[in-house]
Design a protein around this motif. Structure first.
Motif, mmCIF file in Angstrom:
data_model
loop_
_atom_site.group_PDB
_atom_site.id
_atom_site.type_symbol
_atom_site.label_atom_id
_atom_site.label_comp_id
_atom_site.label_asym_id
_atom_site.label_seq_id
_atom_site.Cartn_x
_atom_site.Cartn_y
_atom_site.Cartn_z
ATOM 1 N N TYR A 1 0.814 -1.206 -0.061
ATOM 2 C CA TYR A 1 -0.012 -0.054 -0.178
ATOM 3 C C TYR A 1 0.906 1.197 -0.039
ATOM 4 O O TYR A 1 1.890 1.306 0.782
ATOM 5 N N GLN A 2 0.549 2.140 -0.899
ATOM 6 C CA GLN A 2 1.469 3.346 -1.134
ATOM 7 C C GLN A 2 0.570 4.734 -0.890
ATOM 8 O O GLN A 2 -0.535 4.707 -1.300
ATOM 9 N N TYR A 3 1.216 5.581 -0.245
ATOM 10 C CA TYR A 3 0.679 7.023 -0.005
ATOM 11 C C TYR A 3 1.875 7.914 -0.780
ATOM 12 O O TYR A 3 2.853 7.890 -0.156
ATOM 13 N N PHE A 4 1.171 8.679 -1.415
ATOM 14 C CA PHE A 4 1.949 9.553 -2.157
ATOM 15 C C PHE A 4 1.649 11.038 -1.435
ATOM 16 O O PHE A 4 0.580 11.424 -1.780
ATOM 17 N N ILE A 5 2.512 11.753 -1.091
ATOM 18 C CA ILE A 5 2.337 12.915 -0.118
ATOM 19 C C ILE A 5 3.144 14.085 -0.731
ATOM 20 O O ILE A 5 4.181 14.029 -0.913
ATOM 21 N N LYS A 6 2.398 15.107 -0.813
ATOM 22 C CA LYS A 6 2.968 16.602 -1.085
ATOM 23 C C LYS A 6 3.030 17.449 0.128
ATOM 24 O O LYS A 6 2.099 17.664 0.621
ATOM 25 N N VAL A 7 4.066 17.721 0.483
ATOM 26 C CA VAL A 7 4.524 18.401 1.663
ATOM 27 C C VAL A 7 4.464 20.099 1.668
ATOM 28 O O VAL A 7 5.544 20.269 0.610
ATOM 29 N N VAL A 8 3.761 20.631 2.166
ATOM 30 C CA VAL A 8 3.717 22.068 1.941
ATOM 31 C C VAL A 8 4.302 22.950 3.247
ATOM 32 O O VAL A 8 3.613 22.932 4.205
ATOM 33 N N PRO A 9 5.475 23.385 3.088
ATOM 34 C CA PRO A 9 6.003 24.085 4.197
ATOM 35 C C PRO A 9 5.218 25.367 4.833
ATOM 36 O O PRO A 9 4.531 25.953 3.905
ATOM 37 N N THR A 10 4.908 25.560 6.036
ATOM 38 C CA THR A 10 4.096 26.465 6.576
ATOM 39 C C THR A 10 4.608 26.893 7.759
ATOM 40 O O THR A 10 5.196 26.596 8.777
ATOM 41 N N VAL A 11 4.474 28.243 7.821
ATOM 42 C CA VAL A 11 4.918 29.119 9.030
ATOM 43 C C VAL A 11 3.593 29.820 9.720
ATOM 44 O O VAL A 11 2.858 30.433 8.904
ATOM 45 N N TYR A 12 3.384 29.435 10.759
ATOM 46 C CA TYR A 12 2.318 29.938 11.575
ATOM 47 C C TYR A 12 2.940 31.172 12.666
ATOM 48 O O TYR A 12 3.687 30.760 13.406
ATOM 49 N N THR A 13 2.355 32.115 12.719
ATOM 50 C CA THR A 13 2.844 33.333 13.542
ATOM 51 C C THR A 13 1.623 34.014 14.343
ATOM 52 O O THR A 13 0.705 34.275 13.972
ATOM 53 N N ASP A 14 1.571 33.582 15.674
ATOM 54 C CA ASP A 14 0.452 33.933 16.653
ATOM 55 C C ASP A 14 0.405 35.442 17.006
ATOM 56 O O ASP A 14 1.174 36.104 16.540
ATOM 57 N N ILE A 15 -0.473 35.994 17.510
ATOM 58 C CA ILE A 15 -0.803 37.283 18.305
ATOM 59 C C ILE A 15 0.612 37.720 18.866
ATOM 60 O O ILE A 15 0.489 38.976 18.773
ATOM 61 N N ARG A 16 1.003 36.831 19.740
ATOM 62 C CA ARG A 16 2.023 37.251 20.445
ATOM 63 C C ARG A 16 3.430 37.475 19.669
ATOM 64 O O ARG A 16 4.431 37.613 20.293
ATOM 65 N N GLY A 17 3.548 37.166 18.381
ATOM 66 C CA GLY A 17 4.713 36.902 17.539
ATOM 67 C C GLY A 17 5.401 35.720 17.728
ATOM 68 O O GLY A 17 6.580 35.855 17.154
ATOM 69 N N ARG A 18 5.107 34.704 18.431
ATOM 70 C CA ARG A 18 5.662 33.310 18.350
ATOM 71 C C ARG A 18 5.193 32.613 17.028
ATOM 72 O O ARG A 18 4.401 32.608 16.500
ATOM 73 N N THR A 19 6.228 32.185 16.406
ATOM 74 C CA THR A 19 6.467 31.593 15.400
ATOM 75 C C THR A 19 6.619 30.003 15.409
ATOM 76 O O THR A 19 7.664 29.556 15.879
ATOM 77 N N ILE A 20 5.593 29.305 14.540
ATOM 78 C CA ILE A 20 5.855 27.918 14.405
ATOM 79 C C ILE A 20 6.041 27.605 13.045
ATOM 80 O O ILE A 20 5.464 27.585 12.026
ATOM 81 N N GLN A 21 7.415 26.935 12.867
ATOM 82 C CA GLN A 21 7.491 26.372 11.506
ATOM 83 C C GLN A 21 7.024 24.900 11.322
ATOM 84 O O GLN A 21 7.538 23.933 12.089
ATOM 85 N N SER A 22 6.431 24.631 10.502
ATOM 86 C CA SER A 22 5.690 23.189 10.346
ATOM 87 C C SER A 22 5.450 22.985 8.884
ATOM 88 O O SER A 22 6.018 23.501 7.900
#
Length: 386
Positions: free
Chosen positions: A280-301
């Motif tokens: 069984y095969q899963y073909f995945i396209k990963v999209v880099p995402t940066v989330y910055t909250d209201i306090r300025g904290r950044t999450i690289q995901s």
């Protein structure tokens, strides 16, 4: 002086109507109440938008380099025992992680899905009690044990003190371990008996991988993997099985840290195998995402999309390696989410627009009803509706 005031009154752009000409109606009162309620509800809605953060989304080119990709997984195999299951990862740069064991937890499951045992390593080995030395004698006194690798030694100093170390030495040589019973360490540890004891069990495997941020794949498959003639193969001979059931449920799969609003499309996905052979095969396209909250904290995901495919061996023999494969590729576009508040001036402008719009529409509606009632009343008075 009075003449000056009179001239100013003539310039009034907002002439007033004498109260004697006002006519208050029931329909006007109803429209006033309804429009006030509408204005209040719209004001509350706008106030909530003002008090809560709004998210701005942008698409930019991903120029990051030299980063790693963290893959978090939690997968359950109801018909594949933990003694069979192994995890491998490899990428297009040529880097390979075979039979990954660090940061991995395996849980043995019975036929009902209940946990039997949880362990961090593979089959494991019991405490050595006077094992067989390479020269054939038993370990006595304070001798240091050095077990034979059965031809897979790279040098005379190499030792294989457990069945797992013998299997690892064979893997590095690109050999398969056809009969574990001839290996003293495997026989002593009850390798085959352990496999038989776990027959019919399932396995839950979870943890994470740290890989290069390039395209690659990781897969769960039975048997220890090794390279043979530049091919990636798995040693399935010790298990003495004709088919492997790779039915599975993905409890969780994510690439990177969780961020608010993240949706992982494979969480909770379950697949049941009906054919005797296949992968069984899963073909995945990963999209880099940066989330910055209201306090300025950044999450690289990362976010990802996925397509699925099952390759079946209908000809009645193992043509493909049985297992669950995840092939991932990276998108060159990065998505950024930035939280922020609406400005007070924007909030004030929206409130004024709400009040003015509702007031205008209500006025038009009231005027239409009022003049309609007057026209009907006049026609009744001249006898047209008598």
């Amino acid at each position: 002086m009075e003449g000056l005031f009179g001239k100013l009154r003539n310039l009034d752009a907002y002439p007033k109507i004498n109260e004697d000409f006002y006519s208050r109606t029931l329909s006007g009162g109803i429209i006033t109440i309804v429009s006030s309620i509408v204005m209040f509800l719209l004001f509350i809605s706008e106030l909530r938008l003002y008090l809560h953060a709004v998210t701005e989304t942008k698409l930019i080119v991903d120029t990051s380099r030299g980063e790693t990709l963290r893959i978090n997984f939690d997968v359950t195999f109801p018909a594949l025992s933990c003694s069979m299951l192994s995890l491998d990862a490899m990428d297009i740069s040529g880097e390979e992680h075979l039979d990954v064991r660090h940061d991995i937890i395996k849980k043995r499951l019975d036929s009902h899905g209940n946990i039997i045992e949880s362990r961090q390593d593979g089959i494991g080995s019991p405490k050595i009690e006077k094992p067989l030395q390479r020269h054939g004698g038993r370990l006595e006194h304070n001798e240091t044990y050095c077990g034979s690798c059965y031809g897979a030694e790279v040098s005379d100093e190499d030792c294989c003190n457990s069945c797992e170390e013998v299997r690892e030495a064979y893997r590095k040589k690109g050999w398969g371990l056809s009969d574990p019973e001839i290996i003293d360490q495997c026989k002593r540890e009850g390798f085959l008996q352990r496999i038989k004891d776990e027959d019919g069990e399932g396995c839950n495997i979870y943890g994470f991988l740290e890989v290069k941020k390039v395209a690659g794949n990781f897969h769960f498959a039975p048997g220890k993997s090794f390279q043979q003639s530049n091919m990636h193969v798995h040693d399935l001979l010790p298990f003495q099985k004709e088919s492997f059931n790779i039915s599975h449920k993905i409890n969780r799969l994510s690439f990177g840290e969780y961020f608010p609003g993240a949706i992982n499309p494979l969480d909770g996905v379950q697949w049941v195998q009906h054919a005797p052979y296949g992968m069984y095969q899963y073909f995945i396209k990963v999209v880099p995402t940066v989330y910055t909250d209201i306090r300025g904290r950044t999450i690289q995901s990362n976010q990802f999309s996925v397509t699925e495919h099952f390759r079946s061996d209908d000809i009645g023999r193992l043509q493909y390696l049985p297992g669950v494969f995840f092939f991932y590729d990276l998108s060159p576009i990065k998505v950024t989410f930035t939280e922020g508040h609406v400005s007070f001036l924007h909030f004030l402008t929206n409130v004024c627009a709400i009040v003015g719009g509702v007031f205008t529409v209500s006025g038009i509606l009231d005027s239409f009803i009022y003049h309609g009632q007057r026209a009907i009343k006049k026609k009744i008075e001249i006898g047209k509706f008598s």
